[in-house]
Design a protein around this motif. Sequence first.
Motif, short mmCIF file in Angstrom:
data_model
loop_
_atom_site.label_atom_id
_atom_site.label_comp_id
_atom_site.label_asym_id
_atom_site.label_seq_id
_atom_site.Cartn_x
_atom_site.Cartn_y
_atom_site.Cartn_z
N GLU A 1 0.83 -1.21 0.00
CA GLU A 1 0.00 0.00 0.00
C GLU A 1 0.87 1.26 0.00
N LEU A 2 1.97 1.24 0.75
CA LEU A 2 2.90 2.37 0.74
C LEU A 2 3.53 2.54 -0.64
N VAL A 3 3.96 1.43 -1.24
CA VAL A 3 4.57 1.49 -2.58
C VAL A 3 3.58 2.10 -3.57
N ALA A 4 2.34 1.66 -3.52
CA ALA A 4 1.33 2.18 -4.44
C ALA A 4 1.06 3.66 -4.20
N PHE A 5 1.02 4.06 -2.94
CA PHE A 5 0.78 5.47 -2.64
C PHE A 5 1.90 6.35 -3.18
N VAL A 6 3.15 5.93 -2.93
CA VAL A 6 4.29 6.71 -3.41
C VAL A 6 4.27 6.80 -4.94
N ALA A 7 4.00 5.70 -5.60
CA ALA A 7 3.96 5.69 -7.07
C ALA A 7 2.88 6.63 -7.59
N ARG A 8 1.71 6.60 -6.97
CA ARG A 8 0.61 7.47 -7.42
C ARG A 8 0.96 8.93 -7.21
N ARG A 9 1.52 9.25 -6.05
CA ARG A 9 1.83 10.65 -5.78
C ARG A 9 2.97 11.16 -6.67
N LYS A 10 3.91 10.28 -7.01
CA LYS A 10 4.95 10.69 -7.96
C LYS A 10 4.35 10.97 -9.33
N GLU A 11 3.43 10.12 -9.74
CA GLU A 11 2.78 10.32 -11.03
C GLU A 11 2.01 11.64 -11.05
N GLU A 12 1.47 12.02 -9.90
CA GLU A 12 0.73 13.28 -9.80
C GLU A 12 1.64 14.49 -9.67
N GLY A 13 2.95 14.25 -9.50
CA GLY A 13 3.90 15.36 -9.45
C GLY A 13 4.47 15.65 -8.09
N GLY A 14 3.98 14.98 -7.06
CA GLY A 14 4.52 15.22 -5.72
C GLY A 14 4.17 16.60 -5.22
N ALA A 15 5.16 17.31 -4.70
CA ALA A 15 4.98 18.67 -4.18
C ALA A 15 5.48 19.67 -5.20
N PRO A 16 4.78 20.79 -5.36
CA PRO A 16 5.21 21.79 -6.35
C PRO A 16 6.54 22.43 -5.97
N THR A 17 7.39 22.65 -6.96
CA THR A 17 8.64 23.37 -6.77
C THR A 17 8.77 24.40 -7.89
N ASP A 18 9.75 25.30 -7.74
CA ASP A 18 9.97 26.31 -8.78
C ASP A 18 11.16 25.94 -9.66
N PHE A 19 11.54 24.65 -9.64
CA PHE A 19 12.64 24.20 -10.51
C PHE A 19 12.43 22.75 -10.89
#
Length: 520
Positions: A502-520
């Motif tokens: 479940e943790l692996v799936a959550f991390v993969a999904r959030r990475k696909e969504e872009g994670g946290a916004p950055t300016d670089f």
Amino acid sequence: MAQDGKRRKRSGGRAGNAARRGKAGAIEQMSWRLPVNLDRPTEPLSEEGVQRVHEGAMRILEEIGIEFYNKEARDLLKQAGCIVDGDNIRFGRDFIGEMLSKAPSNWTLTPRNPDHQITLGENHILFGNVSSPPNYWDMELGRKVPGTREMCANLLKLSQYFNCIHFVGGYPVEPQDIHASVRHLDVLFDKLTLTDKVAHTYSLGKERVEDAMEMVRISGGWSDEEFEASPKLYTNINSTSPLKHDEPMMDGWMRMARRNQGLVVTPFTLAGAMAPVTMAGAVAQSLAEGLCAVALAQYIRPGAACAIGTFTSNVDMKSGAPAFGTPEYMRATQMTGQMARFYGLPMRASGVCAANVPDGQAMWETSNSLWSAVQSGAHMVYHAAGWLEGGLIASPEKFVMDCEVLQMIQRYMEPELCATGPDEIAIDAIKDVGSAGHFFGIQHTQDRYSTAFYQPFASDWRNFEAWEAAGAVWTPERAHHIYKEILADFEAPPMDPAIREELVAFVARRKEEGGAPTDF
């Protein structure tokens, strides 16, 4: 979501079983325990001095105010009756007092392994790993380099392995080979799978905090209601001294408060640079910056689990560089501990130094810092193992050396050292030996010799000739070998395969969504 909201009890793996086995592979170490500080705290302030520092903090809040760059925080504090003028907010002392009265004097943090639950308060003193350095140094490299995920993971393994480390703070070294937008996902995954101790999240905006809370909830198999029933992780924020709270940290602070998670506020007040050069003035400013954040948390959720921290030290007035483990640092820590008791809040301190490598300077400055935490009655000691260069370097050798000191402090806290029963006064043993013999061979000694004294794992107590004959190995080199043996022996604590998936799936999904916004 966690299956049926049910929690699964876990053992601590090889590194967590020292309490049962007596040895966890590479070294003999003390079993897991929550040390209780038996000493009366050092209180440098008189009653009048406490009132003067309090009055100073209140006047800062009432007359000068604190800048809050988070609009939601400003709106809430305006609703609470505070005086809002642009970003500046002034607080009445009655409001501060009312809010502080709602804060608990002690609270627990429960990680995925409930055997590693910790209590902040009740005279406990708890130690955490180094957190947040961007760089890394070890004896094999021999130079300072940017942190990587592998280095970060190895320091997490040390954090799990040592029973004298009670909680796992921020990134033990910043893994700069992972993009900042997803770094929190990878490091928290490593933290939750390589350790089963209390975890931390950075309050750096919505995504990082919400992701961390969800990952910790998943790791414990908790429902949302169970997760919010008591703190399961914590955050530590720093005000931007002098007299500012920034937008993203305050956003995370409020999100954690709403979900009943642990909140620690630690102003970074360097006397002579970001605070007055006088220690009482620096402490008063630090308190003002911290107390207003605690007040906001209590307004959002009365009874929110809050602690106030100190990072008040001085700078080198010749270079402007921060100094740690100084007499001024020690007194500021003691004074803050006295004020924390005045306000009824748990306190955070630190184990820090300005040295660049794990040498004598590193150890005397860190020892001063750690003992000032003991003297102050601190409950949570950040950066207690592995910190160098004023927080710019993490070192595994320093981590190992610091854990020797932490174990000594834990041994110092054990009540049996000061026991005064008939066996401890030992009149019969003294009578048996008299003035002509020695105590080595008598039964009183034989019954106790294996546990009577602290047994080090890194210190070398041999005389010079024996030490030289054994290779003349200096302490950092011994620590390096211990570090390598721990890595070779390390086994991650067990985790239910379904939870890991479940943790692996959550991390993969959030990475696909872009994670946290950055300016670089």
